[in-house]
Design a protein around this motif. Structure first.
Motif, PDB file in Angstrom:
ATOM      1  N   ARG A  96     141.254 -29.592  21.077  1.00  0.00           N
ATOM      2  CA  ARG A  96     140.662 -30.119  22.317  1.00  0.00           C
ATOM      3  C   ARG A  96     139.418 -30.924  21.992  1.00  0.00           C
ATOM      4  O   ARG A  96     139.223 -32.031  22.506  1.00  0.00           O
ATOM      5  CB  ARG A  96     140.338 -28.973  23.285  1.00  0.00           C
ATOM      6  N   ALA A  97     138.574 -30.405  21.115  1.00  0.00           N
ATOM      7  CA  ALA A  97     137.343 -31.110  20.728  1.00  0.00           C
ATOM      8  C   ALA A  97     137.648 -32.434  20.030  1.00  0.00           C
ATOM      9  O   ALA A  97     136.889 -33.401  20.163  1.00  0.00           O
ATOM     10  CB  ALA A  97     136.488 -30.220  19.826  1.00  0.00           C
ATOM     11  N   ALA A  98     138.781 -32.505  19.301  1.00  0.00           N
ATOM     12  CA  ALA A  98     139.166 -33.724  18.579  1.00  0.00           C
ATOM     13  C   ALA A  98     139.942 -34.697  19.466  1.00  0.00           C
ATOM     14  O   ALA A  98     140.353 -35.759  19.000  1.00  0.00           O
ATOM     15  CB  ALA A  98     140.002 -33.362  17.356  1.00  0.00           C
ATOM     16  N   GLY A  99     140.157 -34.323  20.725  1.00  0.00           N
ATOM     17  CA  GLY A  99     140.877 -35.204  21.638  1.00  0.00           C
ATOM     18  C   GLY A  99     142.389 -35.110  21.536  1.00  0.00           C
ATOM     19  O   GLY A  99     143.099 -35.917  22.131  1.00  0.00           O
ATOM     20  N   LEU A 134     144.090 -32.509  22.599  1.00  0.00           N
ATOM     21  CA  LEU A 134     144.472 -31.853  23.841  1.00  0.00           C
ATOM     22  C   LEU A 134     143.550 -32.365  24.945  1.00  0.00           C
ATOM     23  O   LEU A 134     142.423 -32.788  24.659  1.00  0.00           O
ATOM     24  CB  LEU A 134     144.347 -30.326  23.719  1.00  0.00           C
ATOM     25  N   PRO A 135     143.987 -32.318  26.192  1.00  0.00           N
ATOM     26  CA  PRO A 135     143.134 -32.787  27.288  1.00  0.00           C
ATOM     27  C   PRO A 135     141.811 -32.012  27.349  1.00  0.00           C
ATOM     28  O   PRO A 135     141.756 -30.841  26.950  1.00  0.00           O
ATOM     29  CB  PRO A 135     143.972 -32.513  28.544  1.00  0.00           C
ATOM     30  N   PRO A 136     140.747 -32.637  27.849  1.00  0.00           N
ATOM     31  CA  PRO A 136     139.438 -31.977  27.906  1.00  0.00           C
ATOM     32  C   PRO A 136     139.440 -30.684  28.713  1.00  0.00           C
ATOM     33  O   PRO A 136     138.645 -29.788  28.456  1.00  0.00           O
ATOM     34  CB  PRO A 136     138.525 -33.015  28.566  1.00  0.00           C
ATOM     35  N   ASP A 137     140.348 -30.583  29.699  1.00  0.00           N
ATOM     36  CA  ASP A 137     140.394 -29.381  30.532  1.00  0.00           C
ATOM     37  C   ASP A 137     141.477 -28.395  30.079  1.00  0.00           C
ATOM     38  O   ASP A 137     141.831 -27.472  30.803  1.00  0.00           O
ATOM     39  CB  ASP A 137     140.611 -29.766  31.992  1.00  0.00           C
ATOM     40  N   ALA A 138     141.996 -28.572  28.864  1.00  0.00           N
ATOM     41  CA  ALA A 138     143.066 -27.703  28.355  1.00  0.00           C
ATOM     42  C   ALA A 138     142.611 -26.254  28.288  1.00  0.00           C
ATOM     43  O   ALA A 138     141.487 -25.954  27.877  1.00  0.00           O
ATOM     44  CB  ALA A 138     143.514 -28.177  26.975  1.00  0.00           C
ATOM     45  N   ASP A 139     143.474 -25.356  28.693  1.00  0.00           N
ATOM     46  CA  ASP A 139     143.241 -23.910  28.583  1.00  0.00           C
ATOM     47  C   ASP A 139     143.551 -23.518  27.140  1.00  0.00           C
ATOM     48  O   ASP A 139     144.714 -23.368  26.763  1.00  0.00           O
ATOM     49  CB  ASP A 139     144.143 -23.171  29.564  1.00  0.00           C
ATOM     50  N   VAL A 140     142.514 -23.372  26.323  1.00  0.00           N
ATOM     51  CA  VAL A 140     142.741 -23.130  24.893  1.00  0.00           C
ATOM     52  C   VAL A 140     143.333 -21.752  24.632  1.00  0.00           C
ATOM     53  O   VAL A 140     144.093 -21.579  23.675  1.00  0.00           O
ATOM     54  CB  VAL A 140     141.453 -23.358  24.061  1.00  0.00           C
ATOM     55  N   THR A 141     143.022 -20.772  25.479  1.00  0.00           N
ATOM     56  CA  THR A 141     143.618 -19.445  25.296  1.00  0.00           C
ATOM     57  C   THR A 141     145.119 -19.522  25.538  1.00  0.00           C
ATOM     58  O   THR A 141     145.919 -18.997  24.758  1.00  0.00           O
ATOM     59  CB  THR A 141     142.959 -18.422  26.238  1.00  0.00           C
ATOM     60  N   PRO A 185     143.967 -30.866  11.629  1.00  0.00           N
ATOM     61  CA  PRO A 185     145.237 -31.620  11.652  1.00  0.00           C
ATOM     62  C   PRO A 185     145.916 -31.490  13.015  1.00  0.00           C
ATOM     63  O   PRO A 185     145.663 -30.541  13.758  1.00  0.00           O
ATOM     64  CB  PRO A 185     146.070 -30.947  10.557  1.00  0.00           C
ATOM     65  N   PRO A 186     146.802 -32.424  13.332  1.00  0.00           N
ATOM     66  CA  PRO A 186     147.542 -32.327  14.596  1.00  0.00           C
ATOM     67  C   PRO A 186     148.316 -31.010  14.687  1.00  0.00           C
ATOM     68  O   PRO A 186     148.811 -30.502  13.673  1.00  0.00           O
ATOM     69  CB  PRO A 186     148.492 -33.527  14.553  1.00  0.00           C
ATOM     70  N   ILE A 187     148.443 -30.496  15.884  1.00  0.00           N
ATOM     71  CA  ILE A 187     149.101 -29.207  16.101  1.00  0.00           C
ATOM     72  C   ILE A 187     150.519 -29.178  15.515  1.00  0.00           C
ATOM     73  O   ILE A 187     150.876 -28.195  14.846  1.00  0.00           O
ATOM     74  CB  ILE A 187     149.075 -28.825  17.590  1.00  0.00           C
TER      75      ILE A 187
END
Length: 195
Positions: A146-149, A151-158, A84-86
């Protein structure tokens, strides 16, 4: 002498935790003595100490129960594909916070625990472990978003996971310290920031 059932032991343990939570919410962690909790639980000293030896053990058990609710919810949401969306995930978590604030006030204990963790290394280590479980799941949510699009592809997930976790803590602090914090308004603000 008959053996005490596991259900009885679990019920007695919960009786003590509920009593401790009421005392901590009413009087604060430092102003509550073990005798206060024993009296609130309506137990003998011997019966009480069979389950808990210190206030730190009590607070850890209470925090562990509340965090288990949060991690259980996050695990359910992580099982959904796509995630689901954040903001929706945040709103679901904040519903738990509101329930803890409205039902028994135990959300107030979280702020006390955070303060205690700063001065007591034992509590600090336990808090880091307990809350670390939530932050780990927040990072997984960011990875999935990020994988679902979302968040941006280069997003810092940590970093995104840590920020997400901070949003929950920020809501708790505002709810406890300022009062009148509305979940929907808060999440709407997060949506605005993310856009």
């Amino acid at each position: 002498m008959p053996r005490v059932s596991e259900a009885h032991l679990a019920a007695r343990r919960q009786q003590i935790l509920d009593a401790a939570a009421r005392c901590f919410v009413r009087n604060g962690f430092h102003q509550t003595s073990m005798q206060d909790v024993i009296k609130e639980a309506d137990l003998s000293v011997g019966a009480f100490y069979r389950y808990f030896k210190s206030k730190n053990e009590l607070i850890t058990a209470i925090a562990g129960q509340k965090i288990s609710q949060a991690t259980g919810l996050l695990d359910e949401l992580l099982a959904i594909d796509p995630v689901p969306p954040i903001p929706e995930i945040l709103e679901r978590l904040l519903e738990l916070v509101d329930a803890a604030a409205d039902d028994d006030g135990t959300v107030r204990i979280a702020v006390q625990v955070w303060g205690e963790a700063v001065h007591d290394p034992e509590v600090g280590a336990l808090v880091a472990e307990i809350y670390g479980r939530v932050r780990e799941r927040a990072v997984l949510i960011a990875e999935r978003a990020r994988a679902a699009g979302q968040l941006p592809p280069d997003a810092d997930v940590t970093g995104a996971g840590a920020a997400f976790f901070g949003l929950v803590q920020g809501y708790i602090l505002q709810k406890v310290l300022l009062g009148g914090t509305d979940r929907r308004t808060y999440v709407s603000g997060v949506r605005t920031l993310l856009s």
